[in-house]
Design an enzyme around this catalytic site. Sequence first.
Site, short mmCIF file in Angstrom:
data_model
loop_
_atom_site.label_atom_id
_atom_site.label_comp_id
_atom_site.label_asym_id
_atom_site.label_seq_id
_atom_site.Cartn_x
_atom_site.Cartn_y
_atom_site.Cartn_z
N GLY A 70 41.01 43.58 45.41
CA GLY A 70 40.81 44.23 44.12
C GLY A 70 40.34 43.20 43.10
O GLY A 70 40.45 41.99 43.33
N CYS A 106 47.28 37.25 43.48
CA CYS A 106 46.35 37.55 42.40
C CYS A 106 45.27 36.47 42.40
O CYS A 106 45.59 35.28 42.49
CB CYS A 106 47.08 37.55 41.05
N HIS A 134 46.20 44.72 35.00
CA HIS A 134 45.27 43.74 34.42
C HIS A 134 44.57 44.31 33.18
O HIS A 134 44.35 43.59 32.21
CB HIS A 134 44.18 43.35 35.43
#
Length: 171
Positions: A45, A92, A138
């Site tokens: 992602g 992340c 985010h």
Amino acid sequence: MIRSILIHPDPRLKKVCDPVTEITPELRLLADDMLETMYDAPGIGLAAPQVGVMKRMLVMDCIKDGPPEPMVLINPGVVWASEDVSVYEEGCLSIPDQYAEVKRPAEVTIRWMDLDGQDQERQFAGIWATCVQHEIDHLDGKLFIDYLGPLKRQMITRKMEKLKRERARAV
Ligand code: K1U
Ligand code: ZN
């Protein structure tokens, strides 16, 4: 084009992003670049603020084996979340090489606009549900480390500050 990914701590990763009001050629180019950047990283992602663009758009593809399934979600919102939770060890791209377990709703229904301006709605489960919630966070200036205790969060932040200093020295 592969764009560079912001590394935590960066004030842009703490801001709430603006809704997309118009689908422009620039927005389509950004979506293409974000997918290319995500596949190159590699990641499952990527949200626009991670490449320094403060707009509510994310891309994802959680397919491990088999043909890719790239998705572009504009102005995504959670319309339903299960009471059932799942725990997943998250990473992340803005916090490289750091992982921690995060508890989130196991299933979510998301509504968004696609690149043709059409409204879409779909229920996500498994890693897709975890990923889409991580990416929407985010867009709201929230990182997975914000779910951790202050000591663990501070330890990771210090490691990232060191990494950024080392990278700055290397150029
Ligand atoms: O938003 C991001 O920083 C991308 C992040 C998404 C994510 C990962 C794990 C749980 C929730 C959300 C990543 O893609 S980190 C890299 C990663 O998880 C991965 C990379 C290659 C293959 C499989 C996973
Ligand atoms: Zn992330």
